[in-house]
Scaffold this motif. Structure first.
Motif, PDB file in Angstrom:
ATOM      1  N   GLY A 147      44.993 -45.067  -1.922  1.00 48.07           N
ATOM      2  CA  GLY A 147      46.020 -44.633  -2.871  1.00 48.07           C
ATOM      3  C   GLY A 147      47.273 -44.133  -2.186  1.00 48.07           C
TER       4      GLY A 147
ATOM      5  N   GLN B 141      42.301 -48.246  -7.262  1.00 53.12           N
ATOM      6  CA  GLN B 141      42.568 -47.700  -5.933  1.00 53.12           C
ATOM      7  C   GLN B 141      41.712 -48.395  -4.883  1.00 53.12           C
ATOM      8  OE1 GLN B 141      42.872 -43.303  -5.431  1.00 53.12           O
ATOM      9  NE2 GLN B 141      41.324 -43.543  -3.860  1.00 53.12           N
TER      10      GLN B 141
ATOM     11  N   LYS C 251      39.322 -48.435  -2.002  1.00 52.36           N
ATOM     12  CA  LYS C 251      38.300 -47.491  -1.526  1.00 52.36           C
ATOM     13  C   LYS C 251      37.861 -47.746  -0.095  1.00 52.36           C
ATOM     14  CE  LYS C 251      37.839 -45.594  -5.614  1.00 52.36           C
ATOM     15  NZ  LYS C 251      38.317 -44.206  -5.811  1.00 52.36           N
TER      16      LYS C 251
ATOM     17  N   THR D 195      40.901 -38.396  -3.876  1.00 52.37           N
ATOM     18  CA  THR D 195      42.302 -37.983  -3.821  1.00 52.37           C
ATOM     19  C   THR D 195      42.667 -37.626  -2.386  1.00 52.37           C
ATOM     20  OG1 THR D 195      42.116 -37.087  -6.053  1.00 52.37           O
ATOM     21  CG2 THR D 195      44.032 -36.425  -4.775  1.00 52.37           C
TER      22      THR D 195
ATOM     23  N   ASN E  98      35.935 -42.415  -1.941  1.00 50.10           N
ATOM     24  CA  ASN E  98      36.392 -43.309  -0.876  1.00 50.10           C
ATOM     25  C   ASN E  98      35.324 -43.385   0.212  1.00 50.10           C
ATOM     26  OD1 ASN E  98      38.859 -43.744  -2.175  1.00 50.10           O
ATOM     27  ND2 ASN E  98      39.830 -42.005  -1.138  1.00 50.10           N
TER      28      ASN E  98
END
Length: 754
Positions: free
Chosen positions: A249, A269, A271, A549, A589
């Protein structure tokens, strides 16, 4: 006005026959035109980018006539031979078993429609972007100004000293063979800049494996959502922009603050820091793993027709990010680049695959093996099960003060699970959210005490004990990244992460303003909270945001780049694993995978960009047999029967968002998007989906996916390491194969042998 009415009338008339057809199909299934239309509809739907297309039958073996003119042999091992052009540092890598040659450039460039600038980039190992003394962004490749690198051969490859004459940037490029892979790196300590120019970004071997239009049958692989393919096609008008995806991201420290539009389908997003390409399905392929530099990296893919006739996929690394710097209180400002360069190594590992492993399944299996070797993926207990995410309380705005709407009291949780147990739902786990004082929204980072309208410490202990008797883990939902404006438990001046522009990092979620906590503050809070969790009988946590995040923090008292944020968040999760029970993470992630025992809300689709041709379960293939993973909530699926089949095909377990009270009570709360959640309404569907998952995925518990075939559009065959094959038939017609008939919109499990 007349034209608008005329258009509306015309559209209405055009739609009428469609509805008539649909109605007549329901009345009489014997009408041949309707059946034909259904078959055409099936073919179109299941050949769309939301599914995976069948491969060409009897695909011809690829042939080459490679030229090594201008290239010197640099290294050889048992699998590969490496050749280098000493002027451009271009490479050719030959697979010794298949004799296939991978090229970082193109032979005979005059045969293609490319200008001089693109040719220099294609044939060069490195292309940089830089800002000149006037601040204008320019690009330069090794061949642009005859850089003449100084090359030194090593045991397994070579090292080259490169000076870009115009950009005034000096660096070292290391290239080495290692088993079945090629490792390429640029050490951070070997990068030197000139005072008058600023290095912005670097691309390394961007055209490795590039394909002119559809000269080769194959595709590029993107880690977009569950996974996406871009098949090689002729140049056309299908796309006019490339795919550019920031790994993990975009960094919020460099973004302008904008309101999140929840009605817009978000881009998935990335990963995993991987990408790949296939030249001849089940013939030749490579998977690239970005081992270092990923926190400042993008994955870039250009389909044919975007800038050139070539399909190419690569990575680029940002040494300086552009950001908006406000210059007045009215937020007027200018776009500028970072003054100080980001400090990181670049390391890329290209892993070459052949024959049966040369497709996206082989790529996923190779990445799985790689992660296991690097101790980034560990086997967890994997049983067919269902997630029950239960909403406790939610805040409702009032004229004078806010109130909490109690949707599900803690004591009611065991009642839900007992009811499901009676109906043979044997394996499940519970996530309880909105349990803090004040309800779900607006309370973070404060977590205690427990909202009194929902229960107390004794209720938590009783519910946990009751569930434990039935082997049902109870997780409590929380978040160690977000802090709501106006909430208690943090300082808005000291504890909130800052952008490079000195603004606080904040997002607007609906009407709520949310700040990001400084990662070091999050770690401090986590350590303090452990005592409170223990006092209240809480042992397992389901952590949102923190696992996916990733941002830099320019708070002067606790600054952190993205790499340091990863380290801090991993320490935070480790604290809970060490001193409490288990941790489940939402959309984590790859760098957190070894610390989670459940993966929540796994993406089930790609972003469906216009140039993406297929969606594939690459992420699921990597994880299957290692970490149990769960789909987003089934409550909100537009096509429940099809989505359950996709879960079975992808090896994914179902999830439900549940409440005791009817969801209309949430209408005037931040959770007003929850339009159906009442347990009594969803109980039968939970039982039905669990039954289907148990009958299918229950037979492959702990096994890994070894193959995935698409014999025809809308039919998928997934083979597991324990010898079982799951056949999923999405179509409206029965499918027969392997001595088994699979009914329409159904699945079958057969024995194929290990």
């Amino acid at each position: 006005m007349y034209r608008i009415l005329l258009i509306a009338l015309t559209l209405t008339l055009m739609l009428l026959p469609i509805h008539a057809n649909a109605d007549s199909t329901k009345k009489s299934n014997s009408e041949q035109p309707s059946v034909l239309n259904e078959n055409v509809h099936d073919e179109m739907k299941y050949s769309s980018a939301q599914f995976t297309k069948p491969e060409e039958a009897n695909e011809k073996q690829m042939t080459q006539s490679p030229s090594f003119e201008g290239f010197d042999k640099a290294a050889e091992n048992e699998n590969l031979i490496l050749y280098v052009n000493k002027e451009s540092l271009a490479l050719k890598i030959q697979d010794k078993q298949t004799k296939y040659v991978w090229n970082t450039g193109v032979d005979n460039p005059d045969n293609y429609r490319i200008n001089k600038t693109w040719e220099e980039m294609i044939q060069s190992a490195i292309t940089v972007e830089y800002a000149d003394r006037k601040g204008k962004v320019r690009s330069e490749s090794i061949l642009t100004n005859n850089s003449k690198p100084k090359i030194e051969m090593t045991k397994n490859g070579f090292t080259a000293q490169v000076f870009m004459n115009q950009a005034k940037v000096r660096f070292q490029l290391n290239v080495e063979l290692e088993n079945d892979s090629l490792q390429v790196s640029i050490p951070k300590e070997k990068i030197e800049e000139n005072k008058r120019t600023k290095l912005i970004s670097i691309k390394i071997y961007p055209f490795l494996g590039s394909v002119n239009q559809n000269d080769v049958n194959g595709y590029m692989f993107l880690p977009d959502g569950s996974g996406a393919l871009v098949r090689y096609e002729k140049s056309g008008k299908k796309a006019d922009t490339p795919f550019v995806g920031s790994i993990f991201g975009k960094d919020e420290s460099f973004k302008k603050t904008v309101k999140v539009n929840e009605k817009v389908y978000p881009v998935q997003q990335i990963k995993m820091p991987v990408f790949g390409a296939v030249h001849g399905v089940k013939q030749n392929a490579f998977l690239t793993v970005i081992e270092e530099g990923y926190t400042s990296g993008d994955i870039v893919a250009y389909p044919a027709g975007v800038s050139t006739d070539f399909n190419w996929i690569s990575s680029q690394f940002h040494y300086r990010n552009e950001y908006y710097q406000p210059t007045s209180k009215s937020m007027n400002g200018i776009n500028v680049y970072q003054e100080k360069a980001n400090n990181f190594n670049i390391t890329l590992r290209y892993m070459f695959l052949r024959d049966a492993d040369a497709d996206y399944v082989g790529m996923a299996k190779r990445y799985q093996k790689y992660l296991e070797e690097k101790d980034q993926l560990k086997k967890q207990d994997d049983k067919a099960q269902v997630r029950l995410e239960i909403l406790g309380g939610e805040v409702k705005d009032g004229l004078i003060w806010d109130s909490v709407i109690p949707m599900t009291e803690i004591s009611q949780i065991p009642q839900f699970t007992k009811e499901l147990k009676k109906n043979d739902v044997d394996n499940m786990f519970v996530v309880y959210k909105g349990w803090s004082k004040g309800g779900l929204t607006g309370t973070l980072p404060s977590k205690f005490p427990i909202e009194k309208k929902l229960g107390n410490k004794d209720d938590v202990l009783d519910a946990t004990a009751a569930l434990k008797k039935d082997n049902i883990p109870l997780y409590f939902y929380t978040d160690y990244t977000k802090a709501y404006e106006g909430a208690s438990g943090y300082s808005g001046s000291k504890d909130v992460a800052k952008k490079i522009s000195s603004e606080t990092i904040s997002l607007l979620e609906g009407k709520e303003k949310v700040f990001y906590l400084s990662p070091l503050k999050s770690l401090e809070m986590a350590r303090d909270d452990i005592k409170n969790y223990s006092k209240n009988g809480i042992s397992n946590l389901a952590i949102d945001s923190t696992g996916f995040t990733l941002f830099s923090d320019y708070n002067k008292s606790s600054s952190s780049d993205r790499m340091k944020t990863i380290d801090t968040y991993n320490k935070l999760i480790h604290e809970f694993n060490k001193k409490m029970g288990n941790v489940a993470l939402y959309e984590p992630n790859v760098y957190t995978w070894k610390q989670t025992n459940r993966y929540l809300d796994i993406p089930m689709y790609s972003s469906n960009y216009v140039f993406e041709t297929d969606t594939v379960p690459f992420l699921q293939i990597v994880l299957k047999g290692y970490i149990p993973y769960f789909a987003p909530f089934s409550n909100f699926n537009a096509n429940p029967s099809e989505d359950v089949l996709r879960m079975i095909e992808y090896g994914t377990y179902p999830s439900f968002l549940l409440t005791d009270q009817p969801s209309h009570l949430l209408k005037e709360t931040p959770s007003n998007g929850v339009y159906t959640s009442e347990f009594n309404l969803w109980k039968d569907e939970i039982v039905e989906q669990y039954k289907m998952v148990e009958e299918s995925l229950g037979q492959v518990e702990g096994a890994t996916i070894t193959a995935r075939e698409i014999p025809k559009a809308g039919v998928v065959e997934v083979t597991y390491s324990n010898g079982k094959m799951i056949i999923v038939n999405y179509t409206d017609s029965p499918y027969s194969a392997h001595g088994t008939q699979v009914q329409a919109l159904d699945f079958a499990v057969i024995e194929r042998g290990e």
